[in-house]
Design a protein around this motif. Structure first.
Motif, PDB file in Angstrom:
ATOM      1  N   GLN A  86      -5.507  -1.189 -11.913  1.00  0.00           N
ATOM      2  CA  GLN A  86      -5.065  -2.333 -11.306  1.00  0.00           C
ATOM      3  C   GLN A  86      -5.366  -2.525  -9.842  1.00  0.00           C
ATOM      4  OE1 GLN A  86      -0.891  -2.476 -12.254  1.00  0.00           O
ATOM      5  NE2 GLN A  86      -1.140  -3.225 -14.141  1.00  0.00           N
ATOM      6  N   THR A  87      -6.003  -3.802  -9.448  1.00  0.00           N
ATOM      7  CA  THR A  87      -6.100  -3.996  -7.923  1.00  0.00           C
ATOM      8  C   THR A  87      -5.099  -3.700  -7.091  1.00  0.00           C
ATOM      9  OG1 THR A  87      -7.810  -6.003  -8.651  1.00  0.00           O
ATOM     10  CG2 THR A  87      -6.808  -5.600  -6.441  1.00  0.00           C
ATOM     11  N   LEU A  88      -5.236  -2.932  -6.035  1.00  0.00           N
ATOM     12  CA  LEU A  88      -4.368  -2.335  -5.007  1.00  0.00           C
ATOM     13  C   LEU A  88      -4.248  -3.355  -3.865  1.00  0.00           C
ATOM     14  CD1 LEU A  88      -4.957   1.507  -5.103  1.00  0.00           C
ATOM     15  CD2 LEU A  88      -3.266   0.105  -6.626  1.00  0.00           C
ATOM     16  N   ALA A  89      -5.447  -3.737  -3.248  1.00  0.00           N
ATOM     17  CA  ALA A  89      -5.397  -4.718  -2.081  1.00  0.00           C
ATOM     18  C   ALA A  89      -4.470  -4.142  -1.079  1.00  0.00           C
ATOM     19  CB  ALA A  89      -5.281  -6.039  -2.702  1.00  0.00           C
ATOM     20  N   SER A  90      -4.419  -2.870  -0.882  1.00  0.00           N
ATOM     21  CA  SER A  90      -3.731  -2.501   0.235  1.00  0.00           C
ATOM     22  C   SER A  90      -4.177  -1.090   0.503  1.00  0.00           C
ATOM     23  CB  SER A  90      -1.916  -2.545  -0.177  1.00  0.00           C
ATOM     24  OG  SER A  90      -1.355  -1.559   0.561  1.00  0.00           O
ATOM     25  N   ASN A  91      -4.273  -0.904   2.043  1.00  0.00           N
ATOM     26  CA  ASN A  91      -4.747   0.373   2.446  1.00  0.00           C
ATOM     27  C   ASN A  91      -3.815   1.657   1.927  1.00  0.00           C
ATOM     28  OD1 ASN A  91      -7.250   0.046   4.213  1.00  0.00           O
ATOM     29  ND2 ASN A  91      -5.735  -1.397   5.235  1.00  0.00           N
ATOM     30  N   THR A  92      -2.605   1.434   2.213  1.00  0.00           N
ATOM     31  CA  THR A  92      -1.449   2.771   1.851  1.00  0.00           C
ATOM     32  C   THR A  92      -1.672   2.628   0.588  1.00  0.00           C
ATOM     33  OG1 THR A  92       0.168   1.087   2.198  1.00  0.00           O
ATOM     34  CG2 THR A  92      -0.422   2.360   3.885  1.00  0.00           C
TER      35      THR A  92
END
Length: 371
Positions: A86-92
Motif C-alpha cells: 500500500q502507498t505510504l506517502a510518508s518519509n517516516t
C-alpha cells in the motif's frame, strides 16, 4: 544573529575537532535507508555510490513507495529492495517499513534520498562523531548539479544554512539542524523519537530534531560526511518544494519558543540557541520584511532606517562569508544577481503554502532542466 554566531565560532571553532580521536577498527553495523516515491530513475546511481563506500558492514534498504520496480534489479546481496503493498506517502512510514524489514539488528541507520550520491568516506566520517559519544549526526549536503541559475541559488542557500545552522551552531555548543537526508542515528534513538508518531507530509526532520534536542542530546555536524544532493533546477520544482518547506516552518516554528523557555529555565545552552534558530523565518521572508521596514522608516524615522540598512549590510557580509569560507563555486557568485527572481518564486510558493502537501509529496527531478 548569524554574524554574531560567526564571531563566536571563529574564537572557538577548534573545540569540536575530531581528528585526534582514536577511531575503533571494528566496523559498526549500518542500515542505509534509501526512500523513493513514484520515481526510480536515479536509484541505480545512488546504490552504485553507496556500494562504493570505503566501508563493508552495512545493508542498503530501498523503499520504493508507489514505484514500478519491474526493471529494477540489484545483484549485490547487500541491497534489499522493498515495495510496500500500500502507498505510504510518508518519509517516516518508509523508514519504519525498512526498519521492520531489517534482515538483522543494525546498530545505526543513515537516511539517503533517492537523488543523492555519497562520498566514499561518508560512513567513516560519521563514525568519528559516534565514537565521540554522539547519537545523532548530520552530514553535509553538497550540490550535485549547478546547471541552472535556480540550482546555483539553491546551492548558495544550502551553503548558508549548512554553515550557520550546522557547522557554526554545533561548534558554539548547540545542535546542528537536520536536513532530511545525509543524517545518521543509532537505531534505538530513531525508534524512541518517532516510533509512536505517524508523520504525514513534509517536515519529519523538524519533529525528529525536536525530539532529539528535547531529550537533551546534541546533534553533531560532520562537515566531511558528504552526500551530493540534486538541486532544484526548474522553477516549477522550486515552487512546489519551497511551498512544502515554508509550510513546515509555519507548522513547527513554535517549537523554538518552547526550547528558548526551557533553555532559560534549565540553563541549557543547547536548547536555548536551538530555539532561537527555529523561530527565525525563512531567508526570503527575512529579506522582504527587512527591506519593508527600511522603506517605512525612511518616512517615519530616518535614524531607524539607517540602523536597518546597517543591519542588512551586516547580514550580507555574513552571507558572503559563508560562501567564501566554504569555497563556493564561481557560478554560485554569478547567480546571486538572480536573487530577486528566486525570491519571487518563493512568494509564489508562499501563496501555495496552505495546500503544499497536496501538490506533491517529493521533489521530482527531470533530465531536461530549464535555464
Amino acid at each position: 544573529m548569524p554574524f554574531l554566531f560567526l564571531i563566536i565560532y571563529l574564537f572557538i571553532k577548534n573545540k569540536n575537532k575530531v581528528a585526534d580521536l582514536n577511531i575503533s577498527t571494528s566496523e559498526v553495523d549500518y542500515a542505509v535507508i534509501v526512500t523513493a516515491y513514484e520515481q526510480t530513475d536515479l536509484l541505480k546511481n545512488v546504490v552504485q555510490s553507496i556500494l562504493g563506500l570505503n566501508y563493508n558492514n552495512y545493508t542498503i534498504y530501498i523503499v520504493a513507495d508507489k514505484c514500478d520496480i519491474t526493471n529494477l534489479h540489484f545483484e549485490d546481496q547487500r541491497v534489499v529492495l522493498l515495495r510496500p503493498e500500500q502507498t505510504l506517502a510518508s518519509n517516516t512510514r518508509s523508514h519504519f517499513y525498512a526498519i521492520n524489514h531489517f534482515i538483522r539488528p543494525h546498530e545505526r541507520l543513515t537516511i539517503i534520498d533517492s537523488d543523492n550520491l555519497v562520498h566514499p568516506e561518508y560512513i567513516n566520517e560519521l563514525n568519528k562523531y559516534f565514537n565521540k559519544g554522539y547519537v545523532a549526526v548530520q552530514g553535509l549536503r553538497d550540490a550535485k548539479n549547478l546547471n541552472t541559475i535556480y540550482a546555483n541559488l539553491d546551492a548558495a542557500r544550502d551553503i548558508y544554512y549548512h554553515f550557520y545552522d550546522g557547522e557554526v551552531l554545533f561548534n558554539i555548543g548547540s545542535s546542528a539542524t537536520l536536513s532530511g537526508s545525509g543524517m545518521a542515528f543509532t537505531v534505538q534513538l530513531y525508534r524512541d523519537c518517532l516510533a509512536h508518531l505517524d508523520i504525514i507530509g513534509a517536515g519529519f526532520d523538524k519533529i525528529l530534531q525536536k525530539q532529539i534536542v528535547e531529550k537533551q542530546y546534541r546533534i553533531a555536524f560532520a562537515k566531511s560526511a558528504i552526500v551530493y544532493d540534486e538541486k532544484t533546477a526548474q522553477s516549477d520544482q522550486l515552487v512546489k518544494q519551497r511551498a512544502r518547506w515554508i509550510n513546515t516552518w509555519f507548522k513547527y516554528f513554535s517549537f523554538g519558543f518552547t526550547f528558548i523557555y526551557k533553555g532559560i529555565l534549565y540553563l541549557n545552552w543547547n536548547q536555548f540557541l536551538f530555539g532561537i534558530v527555529l523561530v527565525r523565518p525563512p531567508l526570503f521572508l527575512f529579506v522582504i520584511l527587512s527591506l519593508f521596514f527600511v522603506g517605512i522608516n525612511v518616512f517615519f524615522n530616518p535614524l531607524l532606517a539607517i540602523i536597518w540598512t546597517v543591519a542588512i549590510l551586516v547580514f550580507i557580509i555574513g552571507f558572503l562569508s559563508a560562501l567564501i569560507i566554504n569555497n563556493a563555486n564561481s557560478t554560485i557568485y554569478k547567480s546571486l544577481l538572480g536573487i530577486p527572481r528566486f525570491i519571487f518564486f518563493q512568494l509564489v510558493s508562499l501563496a501555495k503554502v496552505r495546500n503544499a502537501n497536496k501538490h506533491s509529496v517529493a521533489t521530482k527531478h527531470s533530465v531536461n532542466q530549464d535555464q
